[in-house]
Design a protein around this motif. Structure first.
Motif, PDB file in Angstrom:
ATOM      1  N   LYS A  58       0.869  -1.176   0.000  1.00 50.94           N
ATOM      2  CA  LYS A  58       0.000   0.000   0.000  1.00 50.94           C
ATOM      3  C   LYS A  58       0.901   1.220   0.000  1.00 50.94           C
ATOM      4  CE  LYS A  58      -3.773   2.243   2.563  1.00 50.94           C
ATOM      5  NZ  LYS A  58      -4.694   2.146   3.726  1.00 50.94           N
ATOM      6  N   ASP A  59       1.008   1.880  -1.142  1.00 46.65           N
ATOM      7  CA  ASP A  59       1.961   2.973  -1.325  1.00 46.65           C
ATOM      8  C   ASP A  59       1.330   4.303  -0.915  1.00 46.65           C
ATOM      9  OD1 ASP A  59       3.955   4.706  -2.051  1.00 46.65           O
ATOM     10  OD2 ASP A  59       4.168   3.949  -4.093  1.00 46.65           O
ATOM     11  N   VAL A  60       1.851   4.878   0.170  1.00 47.77           N
ATOM     12  CA  VAL A  60       1.395   6.205   0.612  1.00 47.77           C
ATOM     13  C   VAL A  60       2.569   7.174   0.686  1.00 47.77           C
ATOM     14  CG1 VAL A  60      -0.613   5.350   1.872  1.00 47.77           C
ATOM     15  CG2 VAL A  60       1.591   5.455   3.027  1.00 47.77           C
ATOM     16  N   LEU A 103       2.487   6.974   8.861  1.00 44.10           N
ATOM     17  CA  LEU A 103       1.455   6.089   8.329  1.00 44.10           C
ATOM     18  C   LEU A 103       0.094   6.364   8.962  1.00 44.10           C
ATOM     19  CD1 LEU A 103       3.456   2.732   8.165  1.00 44.10           C
ATOM     20  CD2 LEU A 103       2.846   4.232   6.261  1.00 44.10           C
ATOM     21  N   LYS A 106      -1.589   9.169   7.359  1.00 44.71           N
ATOM     22  CA  LYS A 106      -2.107   8.837   6.031  1.00 44.71           C
ATOM     23  C   LYS A 106      -3.301   7.882   6.098  1.00 44.71           C
ATOM     24  CE  LYS A 106       1.045  11.013   3.567  1.00 44.71           C
ATOM     25  NZ  LYS A 106       0.711  12.101   2.611  1.00 44.71           N
ATOM     26  N   GLN A 107      -3.812   7.616   7.309  1.00 42.49           N
ATOM     27  CA  GLN A 107      -4.909   6.671   7.534  1.00 42.49           C
ATOM     28  C   GLN A 107      -4.567   5.281   6.993  1.00 42.49           C
ATOM     29  OE1 GLN A 107      -5.985   9.951   5.987  1.00 42.49           O
ATOM     30  NE2 GLN A 107      -5.775  10.480   8.149  1.00 42.49           N
ATOM     31  N   PHE A 108      -3.289   4.957   7.025  1.00 39.27           N
ATOM     32  CA  PHE A 108      -2.784   3.694   6.482  1.00 39.27           C
ATOM     33  C   PHE A 108      -3.390   2.480   7.197  1.00 39.27           C
ATOM     34  CE2 PHE A 108       0.355   0.247   6.490  1.00 39.27           C
ATOM     35  CZ  PHE A 108       0.740   0.170   5.159  1.00 39.27           C
ATOM     36  N   SER A 112      -8.007  -1.889   9.280  1.00 37.94           N
ATOM     37  CA  SER A 112      -7.243  -3.134   9.150  1.00 37.94           C
ATOM     38  C   SER A 112      -7.413  -4.027  10.378  1.00 37.94           C
ATOM     39  CB  SER A 112      -5.756  -2.826   8.937  1.00 37.94           C
ATOM     40  OG  SER A 112      -5.199  -2.184  10.070  1.00 37.94           O
ATOM     41  N   PRO A 131      -2.472  -3.542   6.404  1.00 40.23           N
ATOM     42  CA  PRO A 131      -3.777  -3.120   5.895  1.00 40.23           C
ATOM     43  C   PRO A 131      -4.467  -4.177   5.038  1.00 40.23           C
ATOM     44  CG  PRO A 131      -2.011  -1.952   4.777  1.00 40.23           C
ATOM     45  CD  PRO A 131      -1.387  -2.680   5.924  1.00 40.23           C
ATOM     46  N   PRO A 139       3.804  -0.941   3.786  1.00 43.64           N
ATOM     47  CA  PRO A 139       4.033   0.226   2.933  1.00 43.64           C
ATOM     48  C   PRO A 139       5.028  -0.090   1.822  1.00 43.64           C
ATOM     49  CG  PRO A 139       5.315   0.426   4.933  1.00 43.64           C
ATOM     50  CD  PRO A 139       4.478  -0.821   5.088  1.00 43.64           C
ATOM     51  N   SER A 172       5.315  -1.799   8.584  1.00 44.22           N
ATOM     52  CA  SER A 172       4.185  -1.262   9.342  1.00 44.22           C
ATOM     53  C   SER A 172       3.630  -2.241  10.370  1.00 44.22           C
ATOM     54  CB  SER A 172       3.059  -0.891   8.376  1.00 44.22           C
ATOM     55  OG  SER A 172       2.602  -2.044   7.671  1.00 44.22           O
TER      56      SER A 172
END
Length: 235
Positions: A58-60, A103, A106-108, A112, A131, A139, A172
């Motif tokens: 998941k790229d943020v 993270l 960013k609501q990463f 989850s 996530p 990430p 993460s």
């Protein structure tokens, strides 16, 4: 409170007595207060995920290279079962703490599940932070480990960052030790301690893992715990 004090002291000792200036104690007590100094910072290197280390990304973006150090941060996990708070020490793990703060911003983590529960004599952990909920996600970056856990293992109530097989692959995912874990090797960044909501973690642990997915007492928790919202605030 005694347990919290002991665990935080252990974190500082592991880091080499972080914050000790070497100045005699008496001299520190009577010294004239100095003007406030600029906030301490540390430099972090965020590397792309290595091929084979991660299946789902998941790229943020990546956190800033310069991050706060010499301070404490509180990570608040708002879950479907209540609130869990984790006190994290950026003096001993500045890059890991900064990563979680970034993270969270960013609501990463939002929405989850905590995907893994270990319920054996040698593995008493609850693992969260992916996530995808598969245990293979994270990430688009990785970073080096900091403040590796003591050789005697990870103490009850402490929190550490998961990594892949190779060093320098922290991401993460993190695990909460709901009992002392002397059998876990000192390969993972020890970042803090649960200060609120340990009863929630123990409730999940007591329910055990989903029977059909259990592998020697290790698998998805039967009582689902979902991270609805995560925040990190530096003190």
């Amino acid at each position: 409170m005694k347990r919290l004090t002991q665990a935080l002291a252990a974190l500082l000792v592991t880091a080499g007595l972080a914050g000790c200036t070497g100045q005699p104690q008496a001299a520190r007590r009577v010294a004239t207060p100095a003007a406030p100094s600029p906030a301490a910072t540390a430099e972090c290197r965020w590397s792309p995920v290595r091929p084979g280390n991660q299946v789902i990304t998941k790229d943020v973006g990546t956190p800033p290279a310069t991050v706060p150090s010499g301070t404490i941060a509180t990570m608040t996990l708002t879950t479907n079962l209540g609130t869990i708070e984790i006190m994290m020490d950026a003096k001993i793990a500045p890059c890991a703490v900064a990563s979680f703060a970034y993270l969270a911003g960013k609501q990463f983590f939002d929405g989850s599940p905590c995907h893994r529960l270990g319920t054996t004599e040698s593995l008493s952990i609850l693992q969260c932070g992916d996530p995808s909920g598969t245990g293979t996600g994270g990430p688009a970056y990785q970073y080096a480990e900091e403040n590796l856990g003591p050789k005697a293992g990870y103490l009850r109530d402490t929190v550490a960052v998961s990594r892949w097989e190779d060093p320098g692959t922290s991401g993460s995912q993190f695990f909460i030790n709901y009992a002392d874990n002397p059998g876990i090797p000192a390969n993972y960044s020890l970042i803090g301690i649960v200060t609120k909501g340990m009863d929630i973690v123990k409730q999940v642990a007591a329910a055990g893992v989903v029977p059909e997915t259990s592998y020697h007492g290790d698998g998805p928790p039967k009582l689902a715990l979902t991270l609805q919202h995560v925040t990190v605030a530096y003190v």
